[in-house]
Scaffold this motif. Sequence first.
Motif: not given
Length: 477
Positions: A405-410
């Motif tokens: 459900e997360f999508g901040l950094a990669a």
Amino acid sequence: MTALPPDLLLASQEDLASSPTFDVLDPATGSVIGTVVDATPSDATRAVDAAAAAFPAWSSLPARSRAEVLRRCHDLMVRDSERLTRLITAENGKSVADARAEVAYAAEFFRWFSEEAVRGEGSYGEAPAGGARILVTHVPVGVAALVTPWNFPAAMATRKIAPALAAGCTVVLKPAAETPLTALAVAGLMREAGVPDGVVNVVTTTDAAGVVTSWIEDPRVRKVSFTGSTAVGRALLRQAADRVLNTSMELGGNAPFVVTADADVDAAVAGAMVAKFRGGGQACTAANRFYVHADVADRFVAKLGAAVTALRVGPAVDERSQVGPVISEKELTGITELVESAVAHGARIAAQAPAPATGWFYPPTVLVDVPVGAAILAEEIFGPVAPVVTWSDESTMLASVNDTEFGLAAYVYAGRLQDALRIGDRIEAGMVGVNRGIVSDPAAPFGGVKQSGLGREGARDGLREYQETRYFSIDWS
């Protein structure tokens, strides 16, 4: 006990001299290092009184005047960087090197937004149908309520305060109860820099829900900016919906760290040490799960394990310490349970650094053979643990990376830049580090997608979060 700055709430402490207080603890020892006012929702309303009263004068100041005040804030933070560093290490527990880097990063928001404050944008043009001209301007949103976490007590405050003041807003700030001292010290420097009384109001409290609810329900508050967990962010959004309140949310993360078969393994390990272990892994942008191609997995794990084992763990009073304690006993218990669960389901500890037996320390750890469905891959660890998963098929790996459900950094490490960008483009994240283990920069838009938040901080985008767009239709017959 640490001597505290005098500005505990609003423009002076004297108004609340008889108020209840709460203790601030050193996470390395659990000992009391300071005591601050434990404000109530009524006190929080008084903070809004001060901010609302100060808004007309502050918002009407020429942008250059606001910019010069913000630049002085930067200069004073640089001047007092060592004092602020020691304060952060005392209440947060991070190493001296990490705290010193945070102070420099935090100060830079004042410098960046002092420069952005004078770059007013707008537009003027002819209406397509004729007969009118279109004039577009941007105005400050009003009183802004800011809520910041404990993991970056200086930077999370300045990342919100600086653009708000640059835009012409006044603010009420609730720092985390674990780390209020740094916010108070920054507020004191802002007063010294010439920020007028009432423009910045720091409210320290253990009643976070009561204080923030009072702000969300106050019609004079026109903006709320929150950094913290996704669960709390959802609750605040539900509350804000009743007033259709302007909101910015910087929420949880579950950052993947991808290493391809042709990546420079030494560079990837160096990046992993920054992305995972800076601040003891207690960052929303911290690498949370490592996807390493099978062709280089053994080399990567061996080199990462050697680097992790060599980490020096201890309290920040020893400047040789590279990793400090986690923030609380509760956090320590949560990390321990995640690792124990992963091991119980087949994961194996490949490397671990020695850590003190007393205090809230968790030993930096590398896990291998982590099963795909392990909770440690799905939940934000917020600690110094690196779970490693191997992959061979890119599509399967990306499906796992995006199954959150997360999508901040990669983070992506690859030998060919085109491959890194192609993989990064397929990862559902607001920020991607390409062959580097850090993404934060005051000049760049910070924020995520999916349930990692709404809006952006930093860059020109950060200023716009505190502005409303106003349009004039001018008769031109």
